[in-house]
Design an enzyme around this catalytic site. Structure first.
Site, PDB file in Angstrom:
ATOM      1  N   CYS A  96      38.808  55.262 -18.801  1.00 33.80           N
ATOM      2  CA  CYS A  96      39.154  55.882 -17.516  1.00 33.80           C
ATOM      3  C   CYS A  96      39.904  54.985 -16.528  1.00 33.80           C
ATOM      4  O   CYS A  96      41.067  55.217 -16.213  1.00 33.80           O
ATOM      5  CB  CYS A  96      37.893  56.374 -16.824  1.00 33.80           C
ATOM      6  SG  CYS A  96      37.159  57.813 -17.589  1.00 33.80           S
ATOM      7  N   HIS A 150      39.035  56.280 -10.893  1.00 35.54           N
ATOM      8  CA  HIS A 150      37.670  56.272 -11.394  1.00 35.54           C
ATOM      9  C   HIS A 150      36.722  56.393 -10.187  1.00 35.54           C
ATOM     10  O   HIS A 150      37.049  55.919  -9.102  1.00 35.54           O
ATOM     11  CB  HIS A 150      37.416  54.968 -12.153  1.00 35.54           C
ATOM     12  CG  HIS A 150      36.190  54.999 -12.999  1.00 35.54           C
ATOM     13  ND1 HIS A 150      36.048  55.867 -14.048  1.00 35.54           N
ATOM     14  CD2 HIS A 150      35.045  54.273 -12.950  1.00 35.54           C
ATOM     15  CE1 HIS A 150      34.876  55.682 -14.617  1.00 35.54           C
ATOM     16  NE2 HIS A 150      34.249  54.715 -13.971  1.00 35.54           N
TER      17      HIS A 150
HETATM   18 CA   LIG Z   1      38.217  59.227 -19.184  1.00 37.70          CA
END
Ligand SMILES: [Ca+2]
Length: 515
Positions: A96, A150
């Site tokens: 991510c 994130h």
């Molecule tokens: Ca991800």
């Protein structure tokens, strides 16, 4: 060929418009739009285009518009028909935060220095101008909802108003909420790491609940985005140029990330017995450094601590993933319907992108954290009303290309230091000669970096000691003759000349691979 096609579109659109002028059928916004030129930037006097960036979490290109035989994604397929499908787009690091930081800054991980899930871009690049920030600096109203960066790494300078999240966590049923509480984790965490610590019991890896979409966090976030579009529409469509302000709305979904939680009606779209099992052996001659123990999945209740998932468990997890795909597809449909209702489609670029893909049992592994094709290959759809609809390209593209592409599509000034290439030329001529390779990377303990390169035919990886630059291990997969990567060809003596060539290409890097 593309010129001919655009001419054809223009002619048929005009014919359609003429045919309906005297009749009772009103022109839809799309028909009216199609009657306009579709071959490039609009005049400076015209309205600035808005941008809607739809960010997905762990979505591999398992979509109807990517030729997937089972996944039902009618709304995303409909979006694809209004724009361009980039069939071969690769993220720069298959997890991510590093992938998102790379895309949103237009720089690769070796420049952002963000390889983990904790480091904020303002730590390593305090003065970087992010994608949304560039639009904000150029007069746009920019807003972020959900998982764009994130979690906990959101970036205030990117947005005109504070970033927002919907309330809610990963599960909705009492059974799973109880399990999760006993596991001692905080609901809402995304567990997006390859954890190395002791196993923590969590709730189940999937969930089916007979509840409406808005009982789940992505349904709530969709509703937030719909309300936000209602707020920004009057300014975006103002008749007076002095009152008009275009928007750049970033909406980040949580699915199809683990846990695979979705309303029951989306599970009911699939017959589990018909889901084929993938090839689940690790590649012959693969070095250990290329593999992971998929602890991200193992920490969920009901998943074995060691060893493979059973056939039944594998099918159940894939079924759950497909249910999540159809769930978020419906959310896309809700947003497209709102854009149509507000008459915003003709002035809005819609982008669909995922931070990375996932393995669903392939190579005997799950989730991401590797350089394999399943992890690095991402969906990318760009629908710009000024460019031909329903087009596709096989050209190699990278997530890092999105920043310069959107800047060019909206006529924004160039930004220094971007490491991608605008995809706009491909939107005019999808078959032209393009990048010779796409690049990804993934770190491993012991100061090892796995550098990965996808060419038209091969995936070639080098696992490098970052201190000594020594290549510790190599992988070579022939993606044409061995698309499932069953055999690592790198140790074969007869591949030496090819490996020497690919080593040179990988070492020359992205700068040398540009079109
Ligand atoms: Ca991800």
């Amino acid at each position: 060929m593309s010129q001919t096609r655009r001419e054809f579109l223009r002619t048929t659109a005009t014919a359609t418009a003429l045919a309906t002028v005297g009749g009772a059928i009103a022109l839809s916004p799309r028909d009216a739009r199609s009657a306009e030129p579709v071959d490039g930037p609009r005049s400076p006097a015209a309205r600035k285009k808005n941008v809607l960036l739809l960010v997905f979490d762990d979505m591999r290109p398992a979509l109807g518009c990517y030729g997937h035989p089972l996944v039902k994604s009618p709304n995303i397929d409909r979006l694809a028909k209004t724009g361009m499908v980039f069939e071969r787009t690769y993220c720069q690091q298959a997890v991510c935060a590093p992938s998102r930081a790379s895309m949103l800054t237009g720089r690769r991980p070796d420049t952002t220095k963000i390889y983990d899930l904790e480091t904020h871009i303002r730590t390593t690049m305090p003065d970087v101008v992010t994608l949304q920030q560039h639009f904000r600096n150029s007069g746009y109203f920019t807003e972020g909802i959900g998982k764009v960066n994130h979690p906990r790494l959101e970036d205030a300078p990117s947005y005109s108003v504070p970033h927002r999240n919907a309330e809610g966590g990963n599960w909705v049923t009492p059974e799973n909420l109880k399990l999760q509480k006993e596991g001692g984790k905080v609901a809402g965490d995304t567990y997006d790491s390859e954890p190395s610590g002791p196993r923590t019991m969590r709730a189940k890896a999937f969930e089916s609940a007979d509840l409406p979409d808005d009982a789940f966090i992505d349904g709530k976030m969709t509703q937030m985005a719909i309300e936000s579009l209602g707020r920004v529409a009057p300014r975006a469509t103002a008749a007076s140029a002095s009152e008009r302000q275009p928007f750049f709305l970033s909406l980040g979904f949580r699915k199809p990330h683990l846990p695979f939680s979705a309303p029951s009606k989306y599970w009911a779209l699939y017959d589990r017995a018909t889901i084929p099992l993938p090839y689940r052996k690790t590649p012959t001659n693969v070095p250990d450094v290329a593999l992971v123990n998929w602890l991200e999945l193992r920490t969920f209740s009901g998943i074995p601590d060691v060893g493979p998932c059973s056939d039944d468990m594998t099918r159940e997890l894939i079924h759950a993933y497909y249910a999540c795909m159809s769930f978020v597809d419906t959310q896309v449909g809700r947003i497209l319907a709102e854009l149509d209702r507000l008459d915003l489609r003709k002035d809005t670029i819609i982008v669909l992108w995922s931070d990375h893909g996932v393995k669903l049992g392939e190579h005997g592994m799950w989730s991401k954290h590797t350089n394999f094709e399943e992890d690095t290959h991402v969906p990318l759809i760009i629908a710009d009303p000024d460019y031909a609809a329903g087009s596709r390209t096989r050209a190699l593209a990278e997530s890092v290309d999105l920043y310069p592409t959107l800047a060019e599509l909206c006529g924004l000034p160039p930004v220094e230091g971007l490491e991608g290439t605008s995809l706009v030329p491909l939107m005019v001529d999808p078959t032209q000669r393009w990048k010779s390779a796409a690049f990804s990377q993934y770190p491993r303990p012991g100061n090892i970096m796995g550098y990965s390169m996808r060419t038209d035919r091969y995936r070639y990886n080098e696992w490098v000691d970052r201190a000594t630059r020594e290549v510790k291990a190599r992988e070579l997969y022939d993606m044409t003759n061995d698309p499932e990567c069953r055999v690592n060809l790198a140790p074969n003596d007869d591949q030496a000349a090819l490996i020497a060539q690919l080593h040179g290409q990988l070492t020359a890097g992205w700068q040398a691979a540009r079109p």
